[in-house]
Design a protein around this motif. Structure first.
Motif, PDB file in Angstrom:
ATOM      1  N   UNK A  20       0.968  -1.281  -0.039  1.00  9.40           N
ATOM      2  CA  UNK A  20      -0.158  -0.056   0.060  1.00  9.40           C
ATOM      3  C   UNK A  20       0.758   1.297   0.106  1.00  9.40           C
ATOM      4  N   UNK A  21       0.220   2.352  -0.487  1.00  9.58           N
ATOM      5  CA  UNK A  21       1.017   3.578  -0.475  1.00  9.58           C
ATOM      6  C   UNK A  21       0.531   4.328   0.702  1.00  9.58           C
ATOM      7  N   UNK A  22       1.367   4.689   1.610  1.00  8.11           N
ATOM      8  CA  UNK A  22       1.148   5.446   2.855  1.00  8.11           C
ATOM      9  C   UNK A  22       0.930   7.016   2.245  1.00  8.11           C
ATOM     10  N   UNK A  23      -0.197   7.706   3.018  1.00 14.03           N
ATOM     11  CA  UNK A  23      -0.362   9.042   3.051  1.00 14.03           C
ATOM     12  C   UNK A  23       0.031   9.788   4.236  1.00 14.03           C
ATOM     13  N   UNK A  24       0.575  10.880   4.189  1.00 14.13           N
ATOM     14  CA  UNK A  24       1.128  11.628   5.183  1.00 14.13           C
ATOM     15  C   UNK A  24      -0.110  12.080   5.971  1.00 14.13           C
ATOM     16  N   UNK A  25      -0.254  11.818   7.389  1.00 13.92           N
ATOM     17  CA  UNK A  25      -1.651  12.203   7.917  1.00 13.92           C
ATOM     18  C   UNK A  25      -1.447  13.781   8.527  1.00 13.92           C
ATOM     19  N   UNK A  26      -0.284  14.127   8.992  1.00 19.96           N
ATOM     20  CA  UNK A  26      -0.257  15.475   9.649  1.00 19.96           C
ATOM     21  C   UNK A  26       1.254  15.917   9.135  1.00 19.96           C
ATOM     22  N   UNK A  27       1.204  16.708   7.976  1.00 18.38           N
ATOM     23  CA  UNK A  27       2.601  17.181   7.551  1.00 18.38           C
ATOM     24  C   UNK A  27       3.100  18.218   8.351  1.00 18.38           C
ATOM     25  N   UNK A  28       2.207  18.931   8.918  1.00 13.02           N
ATOM     26  CA  UNK A  28       2.604  20.048   9.834  1.00 13.02           C
ATOM     27  C   UNK A  28       3.314  19.811  11.147  1.00 13.02           C
ATOM     28  N   UNK A  29       2.735  18.501  11.532  1.00  7.09           N
ATOM     29  CA  UNK A  29       3.382  17.918  12.891  1.00  7.09           C
ATOM     30  C   UNK A  29       4.657  17.452  12.418  1.00  7.09           C
ATOM     31  N   UNK A  30       4.933  16.669  11.327  1.00 11.42           N
ATOM     32  CA  UNK A  30       6.255  16.281  10.634  1.00 11.42           C
ATOM     33  C   UNK A  30       7.084  17.436  10.845  1.00 11.42           C
ATOM     34  N   UNK A  31       6.778  18.536  10.163  1.00  9.92           N
ATOM     35  CA  UNK A  31       7.706  19.545   9.893  1.00  9.92           C
ATOM     36  C   UNK A  31       8.147  20.025  11.299  1.00  9.92           C
ATOM     37  N   UNK A  32       6.933  20.033  12.286  1.00 10.86           N
ATOM     38  CA  UNK A  32       7.514  20.878  13.497  1.00 10.86           C
ATOM     39  C   UNK A  32       8.524  19.773  14.160  1.00 10.86           C
ATOM     40  N   UNK A  49      -0.339  12.217  25.182  1.00 10.90           N
ATOM     41  CA  UNK A  49      -0.112  10.425  25.198  1.00 10.90           C
ATOM     42  C   UNK A  49      -0.272   9.777  23.953  1.00 10.90           C
ATOM     43  N   UNK A  50      -1.561  10.172  23.414  1.00 13.24           N
ATOM     44  CA  UNK A  50      -1.986   9.639  22.358  1.00 13.24           C
ATOM     45  C   UNK A  50      -1.101   9.542  21.217  1.00 13.24           C
ATOM     46  N   UNK A  51      -0.400  10.757  20.935  1.00 14.30           N
ATOM     47  CA  UNK A  51       0.650  11.033  19.983  1.00 14.30           C
ATOM     48  C   UNK A  51       1.902   9.823  19.975  1.00 14.30           C
ATOM     49  N   UNK A  52       1.693   8.982  21.229  1.00 17.28           N
ATOM     50  CA  UNK A  52       2.808   8.207  21.438  1.00 17.28           C
ATOM     51  C   UNK A  52       2.392   6.460  21.159  1.00 17.28           C
ATOM     52  N   UNK A  53       1.156   6.609  20.688  1.00 18.48           N
ATOM     53  CA  UNK A  53       0.426   5.335  20.762  1.00 18.48           C
ATOM     54  C   UNK A  53      -0.098   4.929  19.254  1.00 18.48           C
ATOM     55  N   UNK A  54       0.322   3.638  18.650  1.00 17.37           N
ATOM     56  CA  UNK A  54      -0.153   3.577  17.392  1.00 17.37           C
ATOM     57  C   UNK A  54      -0.918   2.143  17.633  1.00 17.37           C
ATOM     58  N   UNK A  55      -2.107   2.190  17.006  1.00 18.08           N
ATOM     59  CA  UNK A  55      -3.045   0.857  17.161  1.00 18.08           C
ATOM     60  C   UNK A  55      -3.209   0.346  15.648  1.00 18.08           C
ATOM     61  N   UNK A  56      -2.376  -0.829  15.567  1.00 15.29           N
ATOM     62  CA  UNK A  56      -2.571  -1.399  14.075  1.00 15.29           C
ATOM     63  C   UNK A  56      -3.832  -1.995  13.805  1.00 15.29           C
ATOM     64  N   UNK A  57      -4.693  -2.731  14.746  1.00 15.27           N
ATOM     65  CA  UNK A  57      -5.745  -3.096  14.230  1.00 15.27           C
ATOM     66  C   UNK A  57      -6.903  -2.015  13.777  1.00 15.27           C
ATOM     67  N   UNK A  77       2.441   7.679  11.666  1.00 17.16           N
ATOM     68  CA  UNK A  77       2.772   7.721  12.915  1.00 17.16           C
ATOM     69  C   UNK A  77       3.832   8.851  12.939  1.00 17.16           C
ATOM     70  N   UNK A  78       3.480  10.022  13.244  1.00 14.77           N
ATOM     71  CA  UNK A  78       4.603  11.146  13.066  1.00 14.77           C
ATOM     72  C   UNK A  78       5.539  11.110  14.274  1.00 14.77           C
ATOM     73  N   UNK A  79       5.217  10.344  15.378  1.00 14.94           N
ATOM     74  CA  UNK A  79       6.216  10.249  16.443  1.00 14.94           C
ATOM     75  C   UNK A  79       7.635   9.561  16.066  1.00 14.94           C
ATOM     76  N   UNK A  80       7.297   9.076  14.925  1.00 11.91           N
ATOM     77  CA  UNK A  80       8.585   8.190  14.409  1.00 11.91           C
ATOM     78  C   UNK A  80       9.413   9.093  13.553  1.00 11.91           C
ATOM     79  N   UNK A  81       8.962  10.384  13.309  1.00  8.44           N
ATOM     80  CA  UNK A  81       9.708  11.415  12.493  1.00  8.44           C
ATOM     81  C   UNK A  81      11.274  11.478  13.013  1.00  8.44           C
ATOM     82  N   UNK A  82      12.303  11.143  12.331  1.00 10.61           N
ATOM     83  CA  UNK A  82      13.657  11.234  12.741  1.00 10.61           C
ATOM     84  C   UNK A  82      14.000  10.307  13.555  1.00 10.61           C
ATOM     85  N   UNK A  83      13.263   9.164  13.628  1.00 10.64           N
ATOM     86  CA  UNK A  83      13.554   8.055  14.534  1.00 10.64           C
ATOM     87  C   UNK A  83      14.561   7.105  13.831  1.00 10.64           C
TER      88      UNK A  83
END
Length: 226
Positions: A20-32, A49-57, A77-83
Motif C-alpha cells: 500500500x501507499x502511505x499518505x502523510x496524515x499530519x505534515x505540519x506535525x512532521x515539519x515541527x 499521550x495519544x501521540x505516542x500510541x499506534x493502534x495497528x488493528x 505515525x508522526x512520532x517516528x519522524x527522525x527516529x
C-alpha cells in the motif's frame, strides 16, 4: 515464439502487486518535529499521550481478506519522524501473498508470529534465490534494495512483524514499475518480439492494502476461489 519469456512474465503477473501507499496524515506535525532542536522540544510537541500510541488493528487497511501491510512510519505515525524506523504488521489470510517488491532506502527484518509463510529473496545479479520458511519465532532479512516476496502456505491466517531501518523506506512494486516502461522495450527485454505485453498487463491491479491471493495450488488445497 519462445516459451521461457512467457513463463517468466507470468511469474510476475499472476500474483498482483502488493504494498500500500502511505499518505502523510499530519505534515505540519512532521515539519515541527524536524525543527525541534532538543528532545525536550520534541516532547513538548508530542505532549499528548495519544501521540505516542499506534493502534495497528484500528488502521483502515488492516485486514486478512486477503491480507494487508500496515505501516507505522513517519507518514502514518508522526512520532517516528527522525527516529529512523518503520514497523509494519503483515497480515496474510489463507494463501495470501506479498508480491515481488523492494525497499530502496531500508533493510527489512521480518519475524513470523503465527502461520506458515515462505519468503523468497534475490539480492543482486549473480546471487541465487534465498528461501526461508517462516513459522512462529523464525526471522529473516531482506537487505536494502533486494527483491523479495512471500506467501502464506496455510489455510489459516498468518501474521508477521516487519522492522525497517528508515521511517521512509520506499517501496517499488516491480510489475507496476515495469509497465510504466515502453511496451516494446518490455518485449525486447524478454527476448520475444511477439509477446502480447498489453494483454498480459491487463490483470495488474493498482497498489492496494498490501496483499493478494497467491498460488492456484494453495487455493485449491484450501478450497478457495480467486
Amino acid at each position: 515464439m519462445s516459451t521461457l519469456p512467457h513463463l517468466l512474465l507470468a511469474l510476475f503477473i499472476l500474483p498482483p502487486l502488493a504494498h500500500a501507499v502511505d499518505r502523510t496524515i499530519n505534515p505540519a506535525l512532521n515539519a515541527q518535529l524536524k525543527l525541534d532542536a532538543t528532545n525536550l522540544d520534541r516532547h513538548a510537541t508530542l505532549s499528548n499521550d495519544e501521540a505516542w500510541r499506534f493502534d495497528f488493528p484500528s488502521q483502515q487497511k488492516y485486514t486478512f481478506s486477503p491480507g494487508s501491510v500496515v505501516n507505522a512510519n513517519a507518514a502514518t505515525f508522526p512520532a517516528l519522524t527522525g527516529i529512523g524506523m518503520t514497523i509494519a504488521m503483515l497480515n496474510l489470510g489463507p494463501c495470501a501473498m506479498l508480491t515481488p517488491h523492494a525497499h530502496p532506502r531500508a533493510t527489512n527484518v521480518v519475524v513470523a508470529i503465527t502461520g506458515n509463510t515462505t519468503s523468497w529473496m534475490v539480492g543482486e545479479n549473480g546471487v541465487g534465490t534465498v528461501r526461508v520458511d517462516l513459522v512462529a519465532g523464525i526471522l529473516t532479512i531482506f537487505p536494502m534494495g533486494s527483491l523479495h516476496a512471500m506467501q502464506n502456505n496455510g489455510c489459516e491466517n498468518a501474521q508477521l512483524v516487519s522492522a525497517l531501518n528508515s521511517e521512509d523506506t520506499g517501496t517499488i512494486n516491480y510489475l507496476n514499475s515495469l509497465y510504466q516502461l515502453p511496451h516494446d522495450m518490455i518485449r525486447a527485454a524478454f527476448g520475444d518480439a511477439g509477446l502480447d505485453v498489453d494483454e498480459l498487463g491487463k490483470g495488474i491491479p493498482a497498489v492496494g492494502t498490501g496483499s493478494v491471493l497467491g498460488s492456484d495450488e494453495c487455493l485449491k488445497r484450501c478450497g478457495l476461489n480467486r
